[in-house]
Write a protein that holds these residues in place. Structure first.
Motif, mmCIF file in Angstrom:
data_model
loop_
_atom_site.group_PDB
_atom_site.id
_atom_site.type_symbol
_atom_site.label_atom_id
_atom_site.label_comp_id
_atom_site.label_asym_id
_atom_site.label_seq_id
_atom_site.Cartn_x
_atom_site.Cartn_y
_atom_site.Cartn_z
ATOM 1 N N UNK A 283 6.685 1.145 -7.161
ATOM 2 C CA UNK A 283 7.741 0.179 -6.845
ATOM 3 C C UNK A 283 7.933 0.187 -5.332
ATOM 4 N N UNK A 284 7.779 -0.986 -4.721
ATOM 5 C CA UNK A 284 7.832 -1.028 -3.254
ATOM 6 C C UNK A 284 8.998 -1.793 -2.688
ATOM 7 N N UNK B 254 18.188 3.883 2.733
ATOM 8 C CA UNK B 254 16.817 3.871 2.201
ATOM 9 C C UNK B 254 15.846 4.579 3.144
ATOM 10 N N UNK B 255 16.018 4.336 4.455
ATOM 11 C CA UNK B 255 15.137 4.989 5.425
ATOM 12 C C UNK B 255 15.319 6.498 5.325
ATOM 13 N N UNK B 256 16.573 6.908 5.255
ATOM 14 C CA UNK B 256 16.849 8.339 5.252
ATOM 15 C C UNK B 256 16.389 8.992 3.943
ATOM 16 N N UNK B 257 16.693 8.318 2.821
ATOM 17 C CA UNK B 257 16.346 8.890 1.514
ATOM 18 C C UNK B 257 14.858 8.772 1.213
ATOM 19 N N UNK B 258 14.258 7.630 1.569
ATOM 20 C CA UNK B 258 12.860 7.403 1.209
ATOM 21 C C UNK B 258 11.888 7.856 2.268
ATOM 22 N N UNK B 259 12.408 8.153 3.472
ATOM 23 C CA UNK B 259 11.537 8.574 4.594
ATOM 24 C C UNK B 259 10.409 7.555 4.803
ATOM 25 N N UNK B 260 10.755 6.284 4.688
ATOM 26 C CA UNK B 260 9.775 5.202 4.815
ATOM 27 C C UNK B 260 10.421 4.079 5.614
ATOM 28 N N UNK B 261 9.665 3.394 6.470
ATOM 29 C CA UNK B 261 10.258 2.245 7.156
ATOM 30 C C UNK B 261 10.674 1.173 6.150
ATOM 31 N N UNK B 262 11.762 0.488 6.465
ATOM 32 C CA UNK B 262 12.292 -0.534 5.551
ATOM 33 C C UNK B 262 12.111 -1.921 6.169
ATOM 34 N N UNK B 263 11.671 -2.870 5.351
ATOM 35 C CA UNK B 263 11.578 -4.276 5.768
ATOM 36 C C UNK B 263 12.863 -4.952 5.303
ATOM 37 N N UNK C 184 0.836 -1.224 0.000
ATOM 38 C CA UNK C 184 0.000 0.000 0.000
ATOM 39 C C UNK C 184 0.864 1.264 0.000
ATOM 40 N N UNK C 185 2.175 1.106 -0.008
ATOM 41 C CA UNK C 185 3.062 2.269 -0.084
ATOM 42 C C UNK C 185 3.609 2.724 1.252
ATOM 43 N N UNK C 186 3.310 2.001 2.336
ATOM 44 C CA UNK C 186 3.730 2.455 3.670
ATOM 45 C C UNK C 186 5.097 1.968 4.119
ATOM 46 N N UNK C 187 5.712 1.080 3.381
ATOM 47 C CA UNK C 187 7.055 0.578 3.720
ATOM 48 C C UNK C 187 7.787 0.265 2.427
ATOM 49 N N UNK C 188 9.090 -0.029 2.567
ATOM 50 C CA UNK C 188 9.886 -0.401 1.393
ATOM 51 C C UNK C 188 10.625 -1.691 1.724
ATOM 52 N N UNK C 189 10.600 -2.633 0.793
ATOM 53 C CA UNK C 189 11.252 -3.926 1.010
ATOM 54 C C UNK C 189 12.690 -3.892 0.511
ATOM 55 N N UNK C 190 13.614 -4.264 1.378
ATOM 56 C CA UNK C 190 15.009 -4.468 0.962
ATOM 57 C C UNK C 190 15.311 -5.945 1.146
ATOM 58 N N UNK C 191 15.482 -6.645 0.041
ATOM 59 C CA UNK C 191 15.772 -8.081 0.101
ATOM 60 C C UNK C 191 17.137 -8.283 -0.534
#
Ligand code: PEP
Length: 415
Positions: free
Chosen positions: A387-388, A94-103, A57-64
């Motif tokens: 893109x999430x 990613x957290x700093x640049x995207x201002x989104x929590x990262x998984x 839904x756009x509330x987080x970003x996945x780093x795999x």
């Protein structure tokens, strides 16, 4: 459709499976494996599913990210901590640049099997089975090493458990504490041209955290402990089946060898055994999609793997390559939109960008990787999608498998 069970995949054509000389031995080792305790729990799996739903839904970003393939020899303290360090560093940026929590999801604690385009390899007139990862056989080019050995199923489970045990202990002990990003410095990256910029970001994050804590008068305990989840390509279906269980007070079956299994591009046939296995497990799952995935096949996969549109259930990892993404991705985005289903879109810029050097070494160029990621963001935006996440093959070692990017300044062999 047949009634699903952990073994119903056996009624379908299974690509990239291994032929063992003794199916009886394979069955015996798989039965031993089925008695061992699980590596992960359904609570963790459901927690990841909820986070992936948020990302869709756009509330987080996945780093795999993690190794192409883990090896038993690399199940060492240094290799594991270095992998965590690089994932933590990337997630901080990613957290700093995207201002989104990262998984944070590692390609680790189970990434021991690889698909191979050829069943056999020939060297100097000698033909032996291809090396398929430490779960199956060993890499030295001898007949004994290349013979598929079912005992390795247990060895892979044990190495996965050792890896996970160490990661859990590091995380619980404060290794991932956002107050102390200096814990994550990698020797070789310290000399990179971009090291100063990274350290500036890390300093700012730690300072902002302390500032907030001073204002609020409480310590941000959540920041001392970040979650790491595991993932691997669930390629070897006998291995996966052995760890597919029911758990008390929950519906369905869970693959308890990993939080987040994925189907590789070569085994994503909607009528094949891998899709049959995946359709019945309750884990969040991912499928790699690329130039070989037709819109019709993707529509079928959405029906089979994502029938209830359960939030967080399905991640599509696209891996087209920098020169093919513009032509291929929009049609797949259209299929998902037409289905009305919510998926998490993730970009793997590694597997479509492999080049072979004149000496026959496989490599990738940093510009292609960056180019594919940049295009992925733009294409999703233009198509009204988002893109999430990113799926990166990475290692904490100083290797030359990727050329270009920020040079480390001292490594021999780097361009
Ligand atoms: C991989 O991720 O290791 C892999 C083989 O990728 P793909 O299925 O996308 O080729």
């Amino acid at each position: 459709m047949v009634q699903w069970s952990p073994s119903s995949w056996r009624s379908r054509k299974a690509a990239h499976q291994v032929t063992y000389s003794s199916p009886e031995d394979l069955a015996r080792y798989a039965a031993d494996l089925a008695k061992l305790p699980p590596l992960v729990t359904s609570w963790e799996i459901e927690s990841l599913k909820a986070q992936l739903a948020d990302a869709a839904r756009g509330g987080r970003f996945l780093l795999q990210g993690g190794d192409c393939a883990e090896s038993f020899a690399q199940c060492t303290s240094d290799a594991i901590t270095n992998k965590l360090k690089i994932l933590l560093q990337m997630s901080l940026i990613l957290v700093q640049g995207g201002q989104t929590p990262v998984i944070r999801v590692g390609r680790f604690a189970g990434q021991y099997a690889k698909p191979r385009s050829d069943d056999f390899e020939t060297r100097d007139g000698v033909t032996l089975p291809s090396y398929r990862g430490d779960l199956v056989n060993r890499s030295p080019f001898t007949a004994a090493d290349r013979e598929p050995n079912p005992r390795l199923l247990l060895r892979a489970y044990e190495r996965s458990a050792l890896t996970l045990n160490f990661i859990r202990a590091l995380v619980a002990g404060g290794f991932a504490d956002l107050h102390h990003p200096e814990n994550w410095d990698l020797d070789f990256a310290r000399h990179s041209d971009l090291a100063e910029e990274y350290h500036g970001i890390a300093r700012r994050v730690a300072e902002s955290l302390r500032f907030m804590e001073n204002i609020a008068g409480v310590r941000a305990a959540e920041m001392e402990r970040v979650d790491f989840f595991t993932s691997h390509e669930a390629l070897h279906l006998t291995y996966e089946q052995a760890q597919t269980r029911r758990v008390p007070r929950r519906e369905g079956w869970y693959n308890l060898s990993t939080h987040f299994p994925w189907i590789g591009m070569r085994t994503a046939d909607p009528t094949g055994a891998h899709v049959e296995y995946f359709r019945g497990i309750a884990n969040p799952i991912a499928v790699k999609v690329g130039p070989s995935m037709s819109p019709a096949a993707l529509a079928e996969l959405l029906e089979v793997l994502h029938p209830d549109n359960e939030p967080g259930r399905l991640t599509l990892i696209h891996r087209f390559g920098n020169t093919k993404i513009a032509a291929g991705l929009p049609a797949l985005i259209d299929v998902v939109r037409a289905s009305g289903k919510l998926v998490l879109w993730c970009c793997d810029p590694m597997h479509g960008n492999t080049r072979t050097t004149a000496e026959g070494t496989k490599t990738r160029h940093f510009d292609d990787i960056l180019g594919e990621v940049e295009q992925a963001f733009a294409i999703h935006q233009a198509c009204g999608s988002k893109l999430g996440g990113v799926h990166i093959e990475l290692t904490g070692e100083n290797v030359t498998e990727c050329l270009g990017g920020a040079p480390s300044g001292w490594s021999s062999g780097r361009p």
